[in-house]
Design a protein around this motif. Sequence first.
Motif, short mmCIF file in Angstrom:
data_model
loop_
_atom_site.label_atom_id
_atom_site.label_comp_id
_atom_site.label_asym_id
_atom_site.label_seq_id
_atom_site.Cartn_x
_atom_site.Cartn_y
_atom_site.Cartn_z
N TYR A 1 -5.46 2.54 -7.89
CA TYR A 1 -5.25 3.99 -7.38
C TYR A 1 -6.61 4.30 -6.76
O TYR A 1 -7.66 3.95 -7.07
CB TYR A 1 -4.99 5.12 -8.41
CG TYR A 1 -3.56 4.84 -9.05
CD1 TYR A 1 -2.41 4.93 -8.26
CD2 TYR A 1 -3.25 4.59 -10.33
CE1 TYR A 1 -0.79 4.89 -8.68
CE2 TYR A 1 -2.05 4.24 -10.90
CZ TYR A 1 -1.05 4.42 -10.04
OH TYR A 1 0.31 4.08 -10.36
N ASP A 2 -6.52 5.15 -5.56
CA ASP A 2 -7.66 5.59 -4.59
C ASP A 2 -8.33 6.57 -5.46
O ASP A 2 -8.01 7.32 -6.37
CB ASP A 2 -7.19 5.82 -3.48
CG ASP A 2 -6.41 4.63 -2.54
OD1 ASP A 2 -6.82 3.61 -2.86
OD2 ASP A 2 -5.67 5.04 -1.72
N ASP B 1 0.83 -1.19 0.04
CA ASP B 1 -0.09 0.07 -0.17
C ASP B 1 0.89 0.94 -0.03
O ASP B 1 1.96 1.26 0.86
CB ASP B 1 -0.82 -0.12 1.21
CG ASP B 1 -1.94 -0.88 1.21
OD1 ASP B 1 -2.06 -1.67 0.21
OD2 ASP B 1 -2.48 -1.40 2.50
N TYR B 2 0.55 2.31 -0.68
CA TYR B 2 1.33 3.44 -0.77
C TYR B 2 0.28 4.48 -1.26
O TYR B 2 -0.54 4.22 -2.10
CB TYR B 2 2.53 3.10 -1.82
CG TYR B 2 2.24 2.91 -3.19
CD1 TYR B 2 2.45 4.02 -4.16
CD2 TYR B 2 1.96 1.83 -3.50
CE1 TYR B 2 1.92 3.71 -5.41
CE2 TYR B 2 1.58 1.64 -5.00
CZ TYR B 2 1.53 2.33 -6.04
OH TYR B 2 1.47 2.25 -7.22
N GLU B 3 0.94 5.77 -1.06
CA GLU B 3 0.13 6.92 -1.71
C GLU B 3 0.50 7.03 -3.09
O GLU B 3 1.64 6.93 -3.61
CB GLU B 3 0.52 8.12 -0.96
CG GLU B 3 -0.33 8.56 0.19
CD GLU B 3 -1.60 8.80 0.12
OE1 GLU B 3 -2.35 9.33 -0.89
OE2 GLU B 3 -2.28 8.14 0.99
N PRO B 4 -0.63 6.80 -3.99
CA PRO B 4 -1.97 6.75 -3.82
C PRO B 4 -2.64 5.69 -3.99
O PRO B 4 -4.08 5.72 -4.54
CB PRO B 4 -2.43 7.96 -4.82
CG PRO B 4 -1.42 7.73 -6.02
CD PRO B 4 -0.11 7.32 -5.49
N GLY B 5 -2.08 4.41 -3.85
CA GLY B 5 -2.77 3.34 -4.14
C GLY B 5 -2.37 2.27 -3.58
O GLY B 5 -1.38 1.99 -2.53
N ARG B 6 -2.67 0.78 -4.25
CA ARG B 6 -2.22 -0.31 -3.43
C ARG B 6 -1.94 -1.09 -4.77
O ARG B 6 -2.23 -0.81 -6.01
CB ARG B 6 -3.57 -1.26 -2.90
CG ARG B 6 -4.06 -0.44 -2.06
CD ARG B 6 -5.24 -1.56 -1.18
NE ARG B 6 -6.18 -1.71 -2.00
CZ ARG B 6 -6.79 -2.98 -2.07
NH1 ARG B 6 -6.27 -3.83 -1.50
NH2 ARG B 6 -7.59 -3.38 -3.24
#
Length: 126
Positions: A125-126, A103-108
């Motif tokens: 992406y979120d 998990d990382y900005e902005p997604g997984r």
Amino acid sequence: MSAVLEHANVTVADPHGTAAWMQKVFGWHIRWEGAAKNGGYSVHVGETNSYLALYAPPSAAGKAPESYGIIGGLNHLAVIVPDLDATEDAVKAAGFTPINHGDYEPGRRFYFHDENGIEFEAVQYD
């Protein structure tokens, strides 16, 4: 307008077999197929504006060395997916093993290797 990547061309053992799992996992479609360079055969699978050209030479090709240690190596191909969990289920159903979840900005994301040893990254992406 900025440049857009249209396609990548990779050598695989069975273009139809590789295209089949990509259709199931990524929801892509075959755009074209036919005779290709040096007597080989290609299947283009993807979407309207981008695709992967899956090339098979006329005789069996050798395996490439580990890509991260050579200049010009193809390290992985990343695909943005709308539902990472559903994609992971589809990857497993296709017989591949998801690895390196993150998990990382902005997604997984997670990675997996296909039957040709090509590493794929699935990212949402979120």
